[in-house]
Design an enzyme around this catalytic site. Structure first.
Site, PDB file in Angstrom:
ATOM      1  N   ARG A  43     -14.229 -51.043 -17.791  1.00  0.00           N
ATOM      2  CA  ARG A  43     -15.317 -50.142 -17.390  1.00  0.00           C
ATOM      3  C   ARG A  43     -15.338 -49.909 -15.880  1.00  0.00           C
ATOM      4  NH1 ARG A  43     -20.281 -52.354 -19.849  1.00  0.00           N
ATOM      5  NH2 ARG A  43     -20.500 -53.398 -17.848  1.00  0.00           N
ATOM      6  N   LYS A  85     -13.697 -28.629 -11.566  1.00  0.00           N
ATOM      7  CA  LYS A  85     -13.384 -27.291 -11.078  1.00  0.00           C
ATOM      8  C   LYS A  85     -11.991 -27.258 -10.441  1.00  0.00           C
ATOM      9  CE  LYS A  85     -17.542 -26.695 -12.509  1.00  0.00           C
ATOM     10  NZ  LYS A  85     -18.733 -26.733 -11.712  1.00  0.00           N
ATOM     11  N   ASP A 141     -22.440 -31.632  -1.692  1.00  0.00           N
ATOM     12  CA  ASP A 141     -21.588 -31.152  -2.783  1.00  0.00           C
ATOM     13  C   ASP A 141     -20.533 -30.237  -2.157  1.00  0.00           C
ATOM     14  OD1 ASP A 141     -20.434 -29.760  -4.938  1.00  0.00           O
ATOM     15  OD2 ASP A 141     -22.267 -29.870  -6.138  1.00  0.00           O
ATOM     16  N   TYR A 175     -26.775 -26.558  -7.082  1.00  0.00           N
ATOM     17  CA  TYR A 175     -26.420 -26.491  -8.504  1.00  0.00           C
ATOM     18  C   TYR A 175     -27.647 -26.816  -9.372  1.00  0.00           C
ATOM     19  CZ  TYR A 175     -23.639 -27.640 -12.681  1.00  0.00           C
ATOM     20  OH  TYR A 175     -23.114 -27.700 -13.932  1.00  0.00           O
TER      21      TYR A 175
HETATM   22  C1  PLP Z   1     -19.939 -27.222 -11.982  1.00  0.00           C
HETATM   23  C2  PLP Z   1     -20.559 -27.763 -10.772  1.00  0.00           C
HETATM   24  C3  PLP Z   1     -21.112 -29.046 -10.792  1.00  0.00           C
HETATM   25  C4  PLP Z   1     -21.145 -29.883 -12.035  1.00  0.00           C
HETATM   26  O1  PLP Z   1     -19.878 -30.219 -12.514  1.00  0.00           O
HETATM   27  P1  PLP Z   1     -19.666 -30.614 -14.041  1.00  0.00           P
HETATM   28  O2  PLP Z   1     -18.356 -31.294 -14.061  1.00  0.00           O
HETATM   29  O3  PLP Z   1     -19.713 -29.335 -14.824  1.00  0.00           O
HETATM   30  O4  PLP Z   1     -20.788 -31.536 -14.428  1.00  0.00           O
HETATM   31  C5  PLP Z   1     -21.644 -29.537  -9.614  1.00  0.00           C
HETATM   32  N1  PLP Z   1     -21.654 -28.804  -8.478  1.00  0.00           N
HETATM   33  C6  PLP Z   1     -21.122 -27.564  -8.427  1.00  0.00           C
HETATM   34  C7  PLP Z   1     -21.145 -26.814  -7.154  1.00  0.00           C
HETATM   35  C8  PLP Z   1     -20.571 -27.002  -9.570  1.00  0.00           C
HETATM   36  O5  PLP Z   1     -20.067 -25.764  -9.524  1.00  0.00           O
END
Ligand code: PLP
Length: 395
Positions: free
Chosen positions: A61, A211, A186, A114
């Protein structure tokens, strides 16, 4: 977690780091890539081994060689003390935020952030006794005026992934630190190739690895990179909540990362080409892309970023829903779907409404968010050109 740090890597180009860091063929019988490790139980030979906690892995884990390979690479790219791989971008946000807060604390979130992060704050954190307030993403040093004695974290997303305001990270970091708060950024849009928030004063950087890191729309992942001071709470929060990322997912992230530099370069060039072309179309009111000189935050972008991402928004003149439907329903190459970062182009109509509370979105036009994939640029332009014509005809 990986604490192997190459003393020379800092001087290497990012392309070299991406191709060579975070893999050790000599540990894998010479195979180039760290394979998928699957496993819960890790065996100990002796009681001393078990009690001594000296083994590199003790229980699955907490990670395995495949997850470590990703963590080592992202850690190097972000210039962090430690990096953790977590199951999704949203998990990266929630763990990072939770690591900074306790009951009675206060959190500031950018109004452009987000949306599921907002839902986490307004739904979950509120129940845990944490208050959340939202701030204008262009507030910069003015955020000092919002600081309360119990404000312990600021969550920024730069640029916001729907409306693309660029945030003044050094100013936010200075204000947060003066108040004893941590700044979480982020960094999904730019990737660590084009923006490194820790070097600008942030304490924690999160990525939706889903992404650009993965790059093929076929896996979920998130990363949290932290400074030495912020790290212990990140790791204990992750461990106590039981978050684990499988070797299968980690392998796909590692595979994606190896080509991140060339993909970012292509996504950047295509997105910029299409953004400038859109800006010249008479039906277009505005293109929200920070690398365009017309963008209100372009100076800040130039100061703090070395490149731009695949994602931007375009605003068309006000029109009823039927025109929006005509735009998206007839697209041939762009597909409609959440997420972004893959090789395929995407387009979604953006509805801001209740997502904006500190700085209500008042623009009248219809906003479409585009992720520019790796198709031929002229084919994508033709697809958008036809969509604009359908939109205009349906107005
Ligand atoms: C998609 C996204 C997230 C979340 O990612 P997931 O893997 O879909 O949970 C967070 N921040 C941004 C800017 C995003 O585009």
């Amino acid at each position: 977690m990986n604490d192997k740090k190459s003393s020379t890597a800092k001087h290497q180009s990012v392309e070299t780091v991406l191709t060579h860091h975070g893999r050790t063929p000599e540990d894998q019988f010479g195979f180039v890539n760290t394979p998928v490790y699957r496993g819960s139980t890790v065996l100990f030979k002796t009681l001393d081994d078990m009690a001594g906690q000296t083994q590199r892995f003790a229980y699955g884990r907490a990670g395995n060689p495949t997850t470590e390979s990703v963590e080592a690479l992202v850690n190097e790219l972000e210039g962090a003390y430690r990096t953790r791989l977590v199951p999704s971008g949203l998990a990266a946000i929630t763990i990072a935020v939770l690591s900074c807060l306790k009951a009675g604390d206060d959190l500031l979130i950018s109004d452009s952030a987000y949306e599921p992060g907002r839902s986490f704050a307004d739904g979950f954190l509120k129940r845990m006794g944490v208050s959340t307030r939202y701030y204008d993403p262009r507030i910069g040093a003015g955020i000092s005026a919002l600081m309360q004695p119990n404000t312990k974290a600021v969550l920024a997303e730069s640029p916001g992934s729907l409306t693309f305001e660029v945030q003044d990270i050094p100013a936010l970091a200075a204000a947060a630190h003066a108040n004893g708060a941590r700044l979480i950024v982020d960094n999904s849009w730019a990737s660590p190739l084009f923006h490194q928030p820790l070097a600008l004063g942030a304490d924690l950087v999160v990525h939706a690895g889903t992404k650009m890191f993965v790059g093929h729309s076929d896996a979920f992942a998130g990363t949290i990179s932290a400074t030495e001071a912020a790290w212990p709470e990140v790791e204990s929060t992750r461990a106590l909540l039981g978050f684990f990322t499988s070797g299968d997912e980690a392998f796909l992230v590692a595979r994606g990362l190896r080509t991140l530099a060339i993909r970012m370069k292509e996504h950047q060039a295509r997105a910029l080409d299409i953004a400038s072309w859109l800006e010249a179309q008479p039906e277009v009111l505005q293109v929200l892309h920070p690398a365009l000189p017309s963008h209100p935050d372009h100076a800040l972008f130039k100061r703090d970023f070395t490149g731009s991402g695949s994602l931007f928004s375009v605003m068309l003149a006000p029109a009823p829903r039927a025109a929006v439907a005509a735009f998206v329903d007839g697209l041939a190459l762009f597909s409609m779907g959440y997420s972004w970062g893959g090789f395929e182009s995407l387009c979604i109509p953006v509805k801001l409404g209740s997502n904006r509370t500190a700085k209500p979105w008042t623009a009248e036009g219809n906003l479409f968010r585009l992720h520019i994939g790796l198709e031929g640029v002229d084919d994508l332009k033709a697809d958008l050109s036809a969509a604009i014509q359908r939109y205009t005809a349906a107005r």
